[in-house]
Design a protein around this motif. Structure first.
Motif, mmCIF file in Angstrom:
data_model
loop_
_atom_site.group_PDB
_atom_site.id
_atom_site.type_symbol
_atom_site.label_atom_id
_atom_site.label_comp_id
_atom_site.label_asym_id
_atom_site.label_seq_id
_atom_site.Cartn_x
_atom_site.Cartn_y
_atom_site.Cartn_z
ATOM 1 N N GLU A 89 0.868 -1.176 0.000
ATOM 2 C CA GLU A 89 0.000 0.000 0.000
ATOM 3 C C GLU A 89 0.903 1.224 0.000
ATOM 4 N N SER A 98 -11.530 13.453 -7.663
ATOM 5 C CA SER A 98 -10.833 12.342 -7.025
ATOM 6 C C SER A 98 -9.862 11.703 -8.018
ATOM 7 N N HIS A 99 -10.375 11.362 -9.203
ATOM 8 C CA HIS A 99 -9.543 10.761 -10.245
ATOM 9 C C HIS A 99 -8.449 11.743 -10.658
ATOM 10 N N PHE A 131 -3.458 3.322 0.066
ATOM 11 C CA PHE A 131 -4.157 2.641 -1.020
ATOM 12 C C PHE A 131 -3.274 1.532 -1.578
ATOM 13 N N PRO A 137 -3.251 -0.965 -7.179
ATOM 14 C CA PRO A 137 -4.304 -0.825 -8.202
ATOM 15 C C PRO A 137 -5.280 0.314 -7.898
ATOM 16 N N GLU A 138 -5.562 0.561 -6.609
ATOM 17 C CA GLU A 138 -6.478 1.642 -6.235
ATOM 18 C C GLU A 138 -5.806 3.004 -6.383
ATOM 19 N N ALA A 139 -4.517 3.079 -6.078
ATOM 20 C CA ALA A 139 -3.792 4.355 -6.133
ATOM 21 C C ALA A 139 -3.566 4.816 -7.568
ATOM 22 N N HIS A 140 -3.409 3.885 -8.484
ATOM 23 C CA HIS A 140 -3.035 4.226 -9.865
ATOM 24 C C HIS A 140 -3.960 5.271 -10.493
ATOM 25 N N LEU A 155 -5.991 7.312 -9.045
ATOM 26 C CA LEU A 155 -6.106 8.497 -8.197
ATOM 27 C C LEU A 155 -4.958 9.475 -8.428
#
Length: 166
Positions: A21, A36-37, A130, A133-136, A138
Protein backbone atom coordinates in the motif's frame (compact mmCIF):
# COMPACT_ATOMS: atom_id res chain seq x y z
CA UNK A 1 15.89 30.34 -16.51
CA UNK A 2 16.55 26.94 -14.98
CA UNK A 3 14.41 23.86 -15.41
CA UNK A 4 11.78 23.31 -12.71
CA UNK A 5 12.51 20.27 -10.59
CA UNK A 6 10.55 18.59 -7.84
CA UNK A 7 11.46 15.81 -5.40
CA UNK A 8 9.27 13.57 -3.28
CA UNK A 9 9.00 10.59 -0.99
CA UNK A 10 6.52 7.75 -1.52
CA UNK A 11 5.82 5.78 1.65
CA UNK A 12 4.80 2.16 1.29
CA UNK A 13 3.81 -0.55 3.72
CA UNK A 14 2.66 -4.12 3.43
CA UNK A 15 -0.99 -4.80 4.16
CA UNK A 16 -2.08 -8.01 5.86
CA UNK A 17 -1.39 -10.66 3.25
CA UNK A 18 1.71 -8.82 2.01
CA UNK A 19 0.23 -6.62 -0.74
CA UNK A 20 1.88 -3.18 -0.85
CA UNK A 21 0.00 0.00 0.00
CA UNK A 22 1.19 3.55 -0.66
CA UNK A 23 0.49 6.81 1.13
CA UNK A 24 -0.68 9.55 -1.21
CA UNK A 25 -2.30 12.93 -0.62
CA UNK A 26 -5.31 14.60 -2.20
CA UNK A 27 -4.28 18.03 -3.48
CA UNK A 28 -5.80 20.94 -1.62
CA UNK A 29 -7.41 24.07 -2.92
CA UNK A 30 -10.57 24.88 -4.84
CA UNK A 31 -9.43 23.42 -8.17
CA UNK A 32 -9.14 19.89 -6.73
CA UNK A 33 -11.92 19.94 -4.11
CA UNK A 34 -14.55 18.07 -6.14
CA UNK A 35 -12.14 15.75 -7.96
CA UNK A 36 -10.83 12.34 -7.03
CA UNK A 37 -9.54 10.76 -10.25
CA UNK A 38 -6.03 12.10 -11.03
CA UNK A 39 -6.24 14.53 -8.10
CA UNK A 40 -3.85 12.84 -5.66
CA UNK A 41 -0.09 13.23 -5.45
CA UNK A 42 3.05 11.82 -3.91
CA UNK A 43 4.22 14.28 -1.21
CA UNK A 44 6.73 16.37 -3.18
CA UNK A 45 7.74 19.86 -4.06
CA UNK A 46 10.06 22.12 -6.01
CA UNK A 47 13.68 22.75 -5.18
CA UNK A 48 16.47 24.99 -6.43
CA UNK A 49 19.64 23.71 -8.12
CA UNK A 50 21.77 24.33 -5.01
CA UNK A 51 19.63 21.94 -2.89
CA UNK A 52 20.20 18.20 -3.08
CA UNK A 53 17.07 16.39 -4.34
CA UNK A 54 17.13 13.99 -1.35
CA UNK A 55 17.15 16.95 1.05
CA UNK A 56 14.29 18.54 -0.90
CA UNK A 57 12.24 15.32 -0.73
CA UNK A 58 12.74 15.19 3.04
CA UNK A 59 11.90 18.91 3.46
CA UNK A 60 8.83 18.76 1.23
CA UNK A 61 7.50 15.67 3.02
CA UNK A 62 7.62 17.57 6.29
CA UNK A 63 6.18 20.78 4.79
CA UNK A 64 3.26 18.99 3.14
CA UNK A 65 2.40 16.52 5.90
CA UNK A 66 3.65 18.28 9.03
CA UNK A 67 5.64 15.21 10.06
CA UNK A 68 9.31 14.36 9.62
CA UNK A 69 10.20 11.98 6.81
CA UNK A 70 10.52 8.49 8.25
CA UNK A 71 13.87 6.81 8.58
CA UNK A 72 14.63 3.71 6.57
CA UNK A 73 16.23 2.61 3.35
CA UNK A 74 15.38 4.98 0.49
CA UNK A 75 14.83 3.27 -2.85
CA UNK A 76 15.44 5.50 -5.85
CA UNK A 77 12.44 5.32 -8.21
CA UNK A 78 14.07 7.63 -10.73
CA UNK A 79 12.75 10.63 -12.58
CA UNK A 80 9.73 11.41 -14.71
CA UNK A 81 8.91 14.48 -16.76
CA UNK A 82 5.42 15.75 -15.98
CA UNK A 83 2.99 17.20 -18.53
CA UNK A 84 3.91 20.71 -17.34
CA UNK A 85 7.58 20.02 -18.18
CA UNK A 86 8.72 19.72 -14.56
CA UNK A 87 11.19 16.92 -13.81
CA UNK A 88 10.12 14.94 -10.73
CA UNK A 89 12.47 12.65 -8.76
CA UNK A 90 10.97 10.21 -6.24
CA UNK A 91 12.24 7.80 -3.63
CA UNK A 92 10.26 5.12 -1.81
CA UNK A 93 10.71 4.14 1.82
CA UNK A 94 8.94 1.39 3.74
CA UNK A 95 7.27 2.95 6.77
CA UNK A 96 3.90 3.25 8.43
CA UNK A 97 2.24 6.56 9.18
CA UNK A 98 -1.11 7.33 10.80
CA UNK A 99 -3.03 9.67 8.44
CA UNK A 100 -4.74 11.18 11.51
CA UNK A 101 -1.39 12.70 12.58
CA UNK A 102 -0.94 14.70 9.37
CA UNK A 103 -1.01 18.49 9.75
CA UNK A 104 -0.74 19.79 6.19
CA UNK A 105 1.15 22.88 5.16
CA UNK A 106 -0.77 25.68 3.46
CA UNK A 107 -0.50 27.98 0.47
CA UNK A 108 -2.13 31.31 -0.34
CA UNK A 109 -3.87 32.14 -3.61
CA UNK A 110 -6.38 34.62 -4.94
CA UNK A 111 -9.83 33.03 -4.75
CA UNK A 112 -12.17 33.43 -6.45
CA UNK A 113 -9.87 34.32 -9.32
CA UNK A 114 -9.96 38.02 -10.12
CA UNK A 115 -11.59 38.87 -6.78
CA UNK A 116 -8.51 40.37 -5.17
CA UNK A 117 -9.19 38.21 -2.10
CA UNK A 118 -6.30 36.07 -0.88
CA UNK A 119 -7.27 32.82 0.84
CA UNK A 120 -5.25 30.11 2.51
CA UNK A 121 -5.68 26.46 1.53
CA UNK A 122 -4.03 23.21 2.66
CA UNK A 123 -1.40 21.86 0.26
CA UNK A 124 -2.90 18.41 0.82
CA UNK A 125 -6.41 18.20 2.27
CA UNK A 126 -6.30 14.48 3.15
CA UNK A 127 -4.01 11.49 2.90
CA UNK A 128 -4.71 7.82 2.68
CA UNK A 129 -3.23 4.38 2.22
CA UNK A 130 -4.16 2.64 -1.02
CA UNK A 131 -3.20 -0.60 -2.71
CA UNK A 132 -1.29 -0.06 -5.95
CA UNK A 133 -4.30 -0.82 -8.20
CA UNK A 134 -6.48 1.64 -6.24
CA UNK A 135 -3.79 4.35 -6.13
CA UNK A 136 -3.04 4.23 -9.86
CA UNK A 137 -6.14 6.10 -11.16
CA UNK A 138 -6.11 8.50 -8.20
CA UNK A 139 -2.59 9.78 -8.84
CA UNK A 140 -1.97 12.51 -11.38
CA UNK A 141 -0.98 10.77 -14.61
CA UNK A 142 2.67 11.83 -14.59
CA UNK A 143 3.30 10.17 -11.20
CA UNK A 144 1.80 6.77 -11.95
CA UNK A 145 5.12 5.54 -13.32
CA UNK A 146 6.49 5.63 -9.76
CA UNK A 147 3.90 3.06 -8.66
CA UNK A 148 4.97 0.82 -11.53
CA UNK A 149 8.64 1.22 -10.58
CA UNK A 150 7.87 0.47 -6.93
CA UNK A 151 5.97 -2.68 -7.94
CA UNK A 152 8.93 -3.80 -10.08
CA UNK A 153 11.34 -3.15 -7.22
CA UNK A 154 9.14 -5.05 -4.75
CA UNK A 155 8.73 -7.96 -7.16
CA UNK A 156 12.48 -8.00 -7.72
CA UNK A 157 13.17 -7.91 -3.99
CA UNK A 158 10.74 -10.79 -3.43
CA UNK A 159 12.35 -12.76 -6.24
CA UNK A 160 15.83 -12.12 -4.82
CA UNK A 161 14.70 -13.26 -1.35
CA UNK A 162 13.18 -16.43 -2.81
CA UNK A 163 16.28 -17.10 -4.90
CA UNK A 164 18.61 -16.92 -1.90
CA UNK A 165 16.37 -19.03 0.30
CA UNK A 166 16.91 -19.75 3.98
Amino acid sequence: MSEKRSAGLLLFRRAPGGAPEVLIGHMGGPFWSSRSHAAWSIPKGEYEPEEAPEAAARREFEEELGLPAPEGEWWALGESRQANGKLVTVWAVEADLDPELVVPGTFVMEWPRGSGTLREFPEIDRVGWFGLPEAHPLLVAGQRVFLERLAERLNGAAGAAEATGP
